[in-house]
Write a protein that holds these residues in place. Structure first.
Motif, PDB file in Angstrom:
ATOM      1  N   PHE A 207      24.026 -23.015  17.435  1.00  0.00           N
ATOM      2  CA  PHE A 207      24.527 -22.892  16.068  1.00  0.00           C
ATOM      3  C   PHE A 207      23.854 -21.759  15.289  1.00  0.00           C
ATOM      4  O   PHE A 207      24.386 -21.293  14.283  1.00  0.00           O
ATOM      5  N   ARG A 208      22.704 -21.302  15.765  1.00  0.00           N
ATOM      6  CA  ARG A 208      22.005 -20.185  15.101  1.00  0.00           C
ATOM      7  C   ARG A 208      22.281 -18.851  15.783  1.00  0.00           C
ATOM      8  O   ARG A 208      21.647 -17.857  15.463  1.00  0.00           O
ATOM      9  N   ARG A 209      23.201 -18.854  16.726  1.00  0.00           N
ATOM     10  CA  ARG A 209      23.573 -17.664  17.490  1.00  0.00           C
ATOM     11  C   ARG A 209      22.507 -17.247  18.497  1.00  0.00           C
ATOM     12  O   ARG A 209      22.524 -16.144  19.021  1.00  0.00           O
TER      13      ARG A 209
ATOM     14  N   GLY B 171      12.884 -13.196  23.838  1.00  0.00           N
ATOM     15  CA  GLY B 171      12.257 -12.172  23.013  1.00  0.00           C
ATOM     16  C   GLY B 171      11.379 -12.759  21.924  1.00  0.00           C
ATOM     17  O   GLY B 171      10.434 -12.123  21.462  1.00  0.00           O
ATOM     18  N   VAL B 172      11.702 -13.989  21.525  1.00  0.00           N
ATOM     19  CA  VAL B 172      10.910 -14.688  20.507  1.00  0.00           C
ATOM     20  C   VAL B 172       9.671 -15.315  21.135  1.00  0.00           C
ATOM     21  O   VAL B 172       8.564 -15.199  20.619  1.00  0.00           O
TER      22      VAL B 172
ATOM     23  N   ARG C 132      23.518  -9.845  20.413  1.00  0.00           N
ATOM     24  CA  ARG C 132      22.670  -9.758  19.221  1.00  0.00           C
ATOM     25  C   ARG C 132      22.378 -11.143  18.658  1.00  0.00           C
ATOM     26  O   ARG C 132      23.239 -12.020  18.676  1.00  0.00           O
ATOM     27  N   ASN C 133      21.180 -11.305  18.125  1.00  0.00           N
ATOM     28  CA  ASN C 133      20.832 -12.557  17.460  1.00  0.00           C
ATOM     29  C   ASN C 133      21.389 -12.569  16.029  1.00  0.00           C
ATOM     30  O   ASN C 133      22.107 -11.652  15.633  1.00  0.00           O
ATOM     31  N   ARG C 134      21.023 -13.575  15.264  1.00  0.00           N
ATOM     32  CA  ARG C 134      21.600 -13.703  13.920  1.00  0.00           C
ATOM     33  C   ARG C 134      21.147 -12.589  12.979  1.00  0.00           C
ATOM     34  O   ARG C 134      21.721 -12.421  11.900  1.00  0.00           O
ATOM     35  N   TYR C 135      20.139 -11.842  13.386  1.00  0.00           N
ATOM     36  CA  TYR C 135      19.693 -10.691  12.588  1.00  0.00           C
ATOM     37  C   TYR C 135      20.258  -9.381  13.129  1.00  0.00           C
ATOM     38  O   TYR C 135      19.890  -8.298  12.658  1.00  0.00           O
ATOM     39  N   GLY C 136      21.126  -9.490  14.140  1.00  0.00           N
ATOM     40  CA  GLY C 136      21.721  -8.291  14.713  1.00  0.00           C
ATOM     41  C   GLY C 136      20.848  -7.584  15.730  1.00  0.00           C
ATOM     42  O   GLY C 136      21.120  -6.443  16.094  1.00  0.00           O
TER      43      GLY C 136
ATOM     44  N   VAL D 132      16.623   0.905  23.985  1.00  0.00           N
ATOM     45  CA  VAL D 132      15.359   0.942  23.247  1.00  0.00           C
ATOM     46  C   VAL D 132      15.559   1.269  21.767  1.00  0.00           C
ATOM     47  O   VAL D 132      14.747   0.881  20.924  1.00  0.00           O
ATOM     48  N   ASP D 133      16.637   1.964  21.421  1.00  0.00           N
ATOM     49  CA  ASP D 133      16.863   2.355  20.029  1.00  0.00           C
ATOM     50  C   ASP D 133      17.911   1.500  19.326  1.00  0.00           C
ATOM     51  O   ASP D 133      18.512   1.930  18.327  1.00  0.00           O
ATOM     52  N   HIS D 134      18.136   0.295  19.810  1.00  0.00           N
ATOM     53  CA  HIS D 134      19.082  -0.595  19.134  1.00  0.00           C
ATOM     54  C   HIS D 134      18.612  -0.837  17.701  1.00  0.00           C
ATOM     55  O   HIS D 134      17.430  -1.076  17.442  1.00  0.00           O
ATOM     56  N   VAL D 135      19.549  -0.792  16.750  1.00  0.00           N
ATOM     57  CA  VAL D 135      19.249  -0.994  15.334  1.00  0.00           C
ATOM     58  C   VAL D 135      19.830  -2.339  14.896  1.00  0.00           C
ATOM     59  O   VAL D 135      21.016  -2.605  15.108  1.00  0.00           O
ATOM     60  N   ASN D 136      18.998  -3.176  14.280  1.00  0.00           N
ATOM     61  CA  ASN D 136      19.494  -4.482  13.838  1.00  0.00           C
ATOM     62  C   ASN D 136      20.100  -4.401  12.434  1.00  0.00           C
ATOM     63  O   ASN D 136      20.213  -3.326  11.849  1.00  0.00           O
ATOM     64  N   ASP D 137      20.480  -5.547  11.893  1.00  0.00           N
ATOM     65  CA  ASP D 137      21.172  -5.562  10.605  1.00  0.00           C
ATOM     66  C   ASP D 137      20.281  -5.119   9.445  1.00  0.00           C
ATOM     67  O   ASP D 137      20.792  -4.756   8.377  1.00  0.00           O
TER      68      ASP D 137
END
Length: 201
Positions: free
Chosen positions: A66-68, A76-77, A97-101, A127-132
């Protein structure tokens, strides 16, 4: 009932109970009240042997709760290299992507999980993925890190993996500018050595 036994066994790290539930016909993708599968429960609690059993039986490493979150994203966490290795044979989608992108690399950089960052960079993750928030793993390591040894090593690893040293956040602030503003002199030196420009502060 079988599904409840499967989920409970996974949550407590009981590989034998998980095997028994699966052998009796439990749905391997059964969900709990928070839509977590047995594999996600095992990944979150770092029950590696349970995860291996589930992966061998065909569990989905990309099943979202439910939290994606997914089993893969959770690694990763937690920073568990052993769990990362247990899930790789299942073919997780490294672009999810997680809930933060963010992809799994980003929370690992934020939390200072050096060994995980080193290992996940070998998978070909971007390596250069940008989140939200507008942050890459490099920016997270600087902005949310404290400049200590683990974060310095993460910065080294990211740079060695080809991270764009001047990729700025949404406000145009570069990793070097953030490091300088936070007084992270060692990190700033690493970034300068990699050719970073000052950017905005």
């Amino acid at each position: 009932m079988l599904e409840e036994e499967l989920l409970a066994g996974a949550a407590r790290g009981d590989a034998a109970a998980v095997r028994d539930a699966l052998a009796a016909g439990a749905d391997i993708e059964a969900r709990d009240g928070q839509r977590r599968t047995a594999l996600l429960l095992a990944a979150a609690a770092d029950h590696v042997e349970v995860a291996k059993v589930l992966v061998a039986a065909g569990a989905d490493p990309d099943a979202r709760d439910f939290r994606r979150d997914t089993p893969w994203l959770v690694t990763g966490v937690t920073g568990s290299v052993a769990m990362l290795r247990a899930l790789l044979p299942a073919g997780p989608d490294l672009t999810l992507r997680n809930r933060y992108g963010g992809v799994s690399l980003i929370p690992a950089c934020e939390r200072g999980h050096v060994d995980y960052v080193r290992e996940v960079l070998t998978t070909g993750i971007y390596v250069d993925h940008v989140n939200d928030l507008g942050w890459t793993g490099l920016l997270e390591a600087v902005i949310l890190g404290d400049g200590s040894g683990p974060y310095q090593e993460i910065v080294r690893l990211l740079l060695a993996a080809g991270a764009e040293v001047d990729l700025a956040d949404h406000d145009g602030v570069t990793p070097l500018a953030h490091a300088t503003a936070k007084g992270q002199s060692e990190v700033a030196a690493l970034l300068r050595a990699a050719g970073a420009s000052a950017g905005e502060v």
